[in-house]
Design an enzyme around this catalytic site. Structure first.
Site, PDB file in Angstrom:
ATOM      1  N   CYS A 145       0.834  -1.207   0.000  1.00  0.00           N
ATOM      2  CA  CYS A 145       0.000   0.000   0.000  1.00  0.00           C
ATOM      3  C   CYS A 145       0.865   1.252   0.000  1.00  0.00           C
ATOM      4  CB  CYS A 145      -0.926  -0.016   1.210  1.00  0.00           C
ATOM      5  SG  CYS A 145      -1.747   1.540   1.549  1.00  0.00           S
ATOM      6  N   CYS A 192       1.232   3.790   4.807  1.00  0.00           N
ATOM      7  CA  CYS A 192       2.005   3.861   6.053  1.00  0.00           C
ATOM      8  C   CYS A 192       3.444   3.475   5.705  1.00  0.00           C
ATOM      9  CB  CYS A 192       1.508   2.837   7.068  1.00  0.00           C
ATOM     10  SG  CYS A 192      -0.192   3.068   7.590  1.00  0.00           S
ATOM     11  N   TYR A 212      -4.174  31.011   6.554  1.00  0.00           N
ATOM     12  CA  TYR A 212      -4.441  29.640   6.092  1.00  0.00           C
ATOM     13  C   TYR A 212      -5.420  28.990   7.077  1.00  0.00           C
ATOM     14  CZ  TYR A 212       0.123  30.630   3.952  1.00  0.00           C
ATOM     15  OH  TYR A 212       1.186  31.203   3.301  1.00  0.00           O
ATOM     16  N   CYS A 230       3.172  21.280   8.534  1.00  0.00           N
ATOM     17  CA  CYS A 230       3.120  19.836   8.230  1.00  0.00           C
ATOM     18  C   CYS A 230       4.319  19.440   7.390  1.00  0.00           C
ATOM     19  CB  CYS A 230       1.817  19.488   7.533  1.00  0.00           C
ATOM     20  SG  CYS A 230       1.541  20.419   6.032  1.00  0.00           S
TER      21      CYS A 230
END
Ligand code: SAH
Length: 466
Positions: A77, A80, A318, A415
């Site tokens: 996937c 993660c 933001y 982030c």
């Protein structure tokens, strides 16, 4: 070093995307799924002059920090990147990633970092924490309709079952959509040909409210290709808490997931959720933090760093749907929120009203345009400015305006530690002192890390430099 060569290496470090880094004869190799401390056999897949990429072919001696992935599909996937690393070490890695960026890109030395760094805030139970999933729909090798994830860099979709980071119950909702599509011969979109209808299924779940939202992203401007949508509605309504069913047309050949508009076909246009004691409305297109438990911790930290007494003028740049703005508003005189997505600004205004908060003003536009224009017009300074930009960080024009508005404190929620470090370097060179840095694990088992930072102004209005 050559492609297809097999080598034995010990993993010594971890890269910014969570991959293991090992050196063979001084030559660094980046190896997905390898964990610091592993001794492995690896197959070189790409070799350039100074570094290469390799595939983990066999673990010779596992690292003491290696754990078994909870999800059987963790490696294929790729959603993660750190599931095979113990959670404690994940947190350690994330702190180190932020520290390294601030040192290398930001130019802050170890003594400064020791002074300002606060320990990362981790999760007690780092599983099934996400409140949002955007699941691509397509066909597997046998031509069966599936929803899941793209395998590696291919267009092949692998069905996703029992995802360990998504909200509990997502499989049942996805299966209902697939059954409806199958029964009504509604096709999945194919990126290569641009044909077919359903591109993605967006799911949102309010952890506190128990409300579900389903939005189908479709390659159809009108929604008429969703034949017999009442069947879809009937079936989805069986899910307890189902609140909002909509579609969002996206006919562009792009990797942007959502369309620019949405249409509600059943229920409410939004779902509700609470963070702390504030209530928020969330529409399909607005940004909303994906980990609600950690969002509370993150916002509380931002609020504490803002150091408000009730008299301050605050800008929240933001601002999304006004989540941070409303947290701050109860402790400030006035809060201005700026955000580029018009629907998010509409949500922000409604959220203020919903919580009976009257000292906020929300402005739609780019932060780097709104703030300079407003400052040129009014000359009004700010006491505290909060920024929470997307990964690319802040525009320099914005940073420059912030320094001219001379707030006592700047709170930076980030982030992406690399762009954060770049922007902090600018602020540190222009009258601000780094005071506090605190990472927060919003994205357990992935290599992403959220950080809250506080800077204070070193130059008083009299021009004295402290
Ligand atoms: N503070 C909010 C949102 C943070 S995400 C929260 O915690 O929920 C970053 C937000 O910045 C997104 O909503 C995005 O739409 C917005 N954005 C992106 N570029 C922007 C720009 N140049 N000016 C203003 N907002 C922008």
């Amino acid at each position: 070093m050559k492609k297809n060569q097999t080598v034995e290496v010990t993993i010594e470090d971890i890269g910014i995307n969570g991959e293991g880094i090992g050196k063979y004869d001084g030559y660094p190799l980046f190896i997905k799924d390898a964990i610091v401390g592993d001794r492995i056999e690896a197959l070189i897949t790409k070799a350039s002059k100074n570094y290469g990429y390799a595939r983990l072919s066999r673990i010779i001696t596992p690292s003491p920090d290696r754990v078994e992935a909870r999800c059987r599909q963790a490696r294929t996937c790729g959603g993660c990147q750190l599931q095979e690393l113990s959670y404690d070490r994940q947190l350690f890695f994330k702190e180190k990633k932020v520290r390294d960026s601030l040192r290398r890109i930001g130019g802050f030395d170890e003594a400064v970092l020791d002074r300002v760094f606060e320990p990362i805030m981790g999760m007690d139970d780092p599983w099934n924490y996400r409140n949002k999933a955007q699941v691509p729909v397509g066909y597997d090798r046998s031509g069966k309709l599936v929803a899941g994830f793209f395998a590696g860099r291919t267009h092949q979709i692998i069905p996703m079952e029992g995802c360990v980071i998504n909200m509990p119950g997502s499989d049942a909702v996805i299966n209902k959509v697939l059954n409806y599509m199958q029964a009504n011969r509604i096709t999945a979109y194919d990126e290569t040909s641009g044909k077919g209808t359903v591109r993605h299924i967006l799911l949102r779940y309010g952890f506190f409210s128990g409300q579900w939202m389903v939005c189908l992203v479709i390659n159809d401007p009108s929604g008429e290709k969703l034949r017999n949508s009442d069947q879809l509605i009937e079936s989805l309504r069986e899910i307890p808490g189902m609140t909002s069913i909509s579609f969002s047309p996206n006919t562009r050949n792009t990797n942007v997931i959502m369309g620019e508009t949405y249409k509600t076909i059943w229920g409410e246009p939004c779902i509700h959720d609470t963070i702390g004691d504030l209530e928020y409305e969330i529409s399909p297109l607005s940004f909303y933090q994906v980990n609600p438990k950690q969002t509370k911790v993150l916002y509380e930290t931002a609020l504490a760093y803002a150091g408000l007494t009730g008299n301050e003028t605050v800008w929240d740049l933001y601002c999304g749907i006004g989540t941070i703005s409303l947290f701050l508003a109860r402790n400030a005189a006035r809060v201005y929120g700026v955000e580029v997505v018009p629907q998010a600004i509409e949500d922000a205004k409604r959220n203020a009203a919903l919580n009976r908060i009257e000292n906020t003003e929300f402005i739609c536009g780019r932060a780097e345009e709104v703030l300079p224009a407003r400052f040129a017009e009014t000359g009004e300074r700010a006491d505290v400015i909060v920024v929470d930009p997307p990964r690319k960080g802040c525009d320099e024009v914005l940073l420059e305006t912030i320094t001219r508005m001379a707030p006592d404190r700047v709170v930076y929620v980030s982030c992406d530690s690399a762009t954060l470090a770049r922007d902090l370097k600018y602020l540190a060179a222009n009258g601000y002192r780094l005071e506090k840095v605190r990472p927060c694990d919003q994205f357990s088992h992935t290599a992403h890390v959220e950080v809250v930072v506080m800077l204070s102004r070193t130059e008083g209005e009299s021009g004295t430099s402290l």
